[in-house]
Design a protein around this motif. Structure first.
Motif, mmCIF file in Angstrom:
data_model
loop_
_atom_site.group_PDB
_atom_site.id
_atom_site.type_symbol
_atom_site.label_atom_id
_atom_site.label_comp_id
_atom_site.label_asym_id
_atom_site.label_seq_id
_atom_site.Cartn_x
_atom_site.Cartn_y
_atom_site.Cartn_z
ATOM 1 N N LYS A 17 0.775 -1.148 -0.045
ATOM 2 C CA LYS A 17 0.113 -0.109 0.100
ATOM 3 C C LYS A 17 0.812 1.323 0.079
ATOM 4 O O LYS A 17 0.506 2.143 -0.611
ATOM 5 C CB LYS A 17 -1.024 0.088 1.178
ATOM 6 N N GLN A 18 1.944 1.270 0.848
ATOM 7 C CA GLN A 18 2.816 2.408 0.908
ATOM 8 C C GLN A 18 3.448 2.477 -0.441
ATOM 9 O O GLN A 18 3.728 3.740 -0.913
ATOM 10 C CB GLN A 18 3.809 2.311 1.773
ATOM 11 N N SER A 19 4.066 1.440 -1.467
ATOM 12 C CA SER A 19 4.746 1.450 -2.437
ATOM 13 C C SER A 19 3.579 1.998 -3.625
ATOM 14 O O SER A 19 3.926 3.015 -4.313
ATOM 15 C CB SER A 19 5.140 0.211 -2.736
ATOM 16 N N GLY A 20 2.239 1.725 -3.528
ATOM 17 C CA GLY A 20 1.490 2.064 -4.408
ATOM 18 C C GLY A 20 1.348 3.737 -4.150
ATOM 19 O O GLY A 20 1.147 4.309 -5.078
ATOM 20 N N GLY A 25 0.160 8.071 -5.640
ATOM 21 C CA GLY A 25 -0.086 9.146 -5.011
ATOM 22 C C GLY A 25 -1.274 8.346 -3.951
ATOM 23 O O GLY A 25 -1.594 7.395 -4.122
ATOM 24 N N GLU A 26 -1.371 9.186 -2.719
ATOM 25 C CA GLU A 26 -2.468 8.791 -1.673
ATOM 26 C C GLU A 26 -3.744 8.631 -2.082
ATOM 27 O O GLU A 26 -4.246 9.413 -3.111
ATOM 28 C CB GLU A 26 -2.209 9.921 -0.457
ATOM 29 N N GLN A 27 -4.186 7.427 -1.767
ATOM 30 C CA GLN A 27 -5.552 6.921 -2.217
ATOM 31 C C GLN A 27 -6.899 7.073 -1.092
ATOM 32 O O GLN A 27 -6.351 6.540 0.075
ATOM 33 C CB GLN A 27 -5.553 5.695 -2.747
ATOM 34 N N VAL A 175 6.358 7.757 -13.525
ATOM 35 C CA VAL A 175 6.131 8.098 -15.069
ATOM 36 C C VAL A 175 5.592 6.875 -15.590
ATOM 37 O O VAL A 175 4.684 6.908 -16.508
ATOM 38 C CB VAL A 175 7.596 8.545 -15.721
ATOM 39 N N ALA A 176 6.258 5.848 -15.438
ATOM 40 C CA ALA A 176 5.593 4.552 -16.123
ATOM 41 C C ALA A 176 4.326 4.084 -15.984
ATOM 42 O O ALA A 176 3.743 3.652 -16.778
ATOM 43 C CB ALA A 176 6.938 3.514 -16.016
ATOM 44 N N THR A 177 3.919 4.429 -14.879
ATOM 45 C CA THR A 177 2.622 4.054 -14.550
ATOM 46 C C THR A 177 1.660 5.402 -14.571
ATOM 47 O O THR A 177 0.687 5.518 -15.490
ATOM 48 C CB THR A 177 2.414 3.244 -13.139
ATOM 49 N N VAL A 304 2.796 13.135 -8.977
ATOM 50 C CA VAL A 304 1.733 12.360 -9.721
ATOM 51 C C VAL A 304 0.689 12.919 -9.947
ATOM 52 O O VAL A 304 0.285 13.936 -9.691
ATOM 53 C CB VAL A 304 1.739 10.978 -8.536
ATOM 54 N N PRO A 305 -0.083 12.458 -10.967
ATOM 55 C CA PRO A 305 -1.262 13.080 -11.587
ATOM 56 C C PRO A 305 -2.263 13.510 -10.296
ATOM 57 O O PRO A 305 -3.184 14.458 -10.544
ATOM 58 C CB PRO A 305 -1.949 11.905 -12.572
#
Length: 327
Positions: A17-20, A25-27, A175-177, A304-305
């Motif tokens: 979850k932290q890696s994501g 970005g925070e979800q 960037v890749a994701t 991140v977006p």
């Protein structure tokens, strides 16, 4: 928005979850639930119920679990039985699966629709080097798809610039994701004289490109030439990556038609100040951004977006004040 529970043996769920969050970005409405050695099945069930109760939308819930048939799966499956018309479970959790789930819930409103969609991404995330070790039937599927020649909004013979980003890390997970998903490029172009001379970095960047996207490394002069004569690109969509604002300024002055620069990451080094967590500036950097501003370039300050847009002028003013204190 579809809610997500990440469940695992041990602290794997917390870590992924932290890696994501680092990449995408925070979800909101995402909870990790862990089965620890001193817990029983009922303890885990209670944690799962508490996680679900915390969601703003409990109608659509997607469970991402580590192992089919393990205790986390079994407890999730027990809760799922009363909601099988809307909830969904996917086992075999990995990071590509989680990131794809985050991206998918921006456009999909059904947990089961997302569950069906993320399976291929999860499988595609498992790769091996040397490539000869990869099963033969998987090699073709892993090969990048041919780039579309005329994407929506384009026309033959024109290269579209979907994002121009300053990022000292260049092509990495965010960037890749995240950025690739939000801008849908067919080509990622790293514009850097230094990287163009480094065969190892070039190779690593090309290997890091997401499936279906071609990655290139070109010197600044070559990018200027491409911008002036892009007829060979047939309406393809380019995401440009610059290692520094100085490289971006040189390219723009040479005629690369960039109107907005996404400012994502600038690494700290000796002599720089760091007014926030991800951006560090030297005096040359500040002067370069001011030149870009005078040229009419807009700045989109986001890692991140999903991040809110930062105020570039405020960040520059803070950096300048910190540099002035050092004098």
């Amino acid at each position: 928005m579809v809610s997500i529970v990440i469940a695992s043996h041990g602290k794997f769920a917390d870590g992924i979850k932290q890696s994501g969050s680092m990449i995408f970005g925070e979800q909101e409405d995402v909870q990790s639930v862990t089965l620890m050695p001193d817990m029983g099945p009922d303890d885990l069930k209670k944690k799962l119920q508490d996680a679900i109760a915390s969601f703003s939308d409990q109608d659509q819930v997607l469970f991402l679990v580590d192992l089919w048939g393990g205790t986390p799966f079994n407890q999730v499956n027990g809760l799922f039985e009363e909601h099988k018309d809307k909830w969904a479970i996917v086992a075999g959790l990995n990071l590509p699966m989680l990131i794809e789930a985050y991206a998918s819930r921006l456009s999909m409103d059904s947990a089961q629709e997302i569950a069906a969609h993320i399976i291929e991404t999860a499988k595609d995330g498992v790769k091996v080097r040397p490539e000869e070790l990869q099963p033969k039937e998987e090699k073709a599927a892993a090969a990048p798809a041919a780039a579309p020649k005329t994407p929506a909004g384009g026309h033959p013979g024109s290269l579209q610039y979907v994002l121009a980003r300053i990022d000292s890390r260049l092509l990495h997970g965010q960037v890749a994701t995240g950025w690739t998903r939000s801008t849908n490029p067919t080509r990622i172009i790293v514009v850097s004289d230094a990287v163009a001379k480094d065969d190892l970095r070039k190779q690593l960047i090309q290997q890091a490109a997401p499936a279906g996207v071609h990655a290139h490394v070109v010197p600044i002069k070559k990018m200027i030439e491409l911008a002036q004569d892009d007829k060979h690109f047939g309406g393809e969509r380019a995401l440009l990556l610059f290692e520094s604002p100085e490289d971006a300024l040189q390219a723009i002055k040479g005629g690369v038609p960039i109107k907005t620069l996404n400012v994502g990451s600038m690494a700290h080094s000796e002599g720089k100040v760091q007014p926030n967590k991800v951006l560090a500036f030297s005096q040359e950097d500040i002067d370069t951004f001011n030149k870009l501003k005078d040229m009419g370039i807009d700045f989109d300050v986001r890692k991140v977006p999903a991040d809110g847009e930062g105020n570039m002028q405020s960040i520059l003013d803070k950096a300048q004040a910190e540099l002035n204190k050092q004098k």
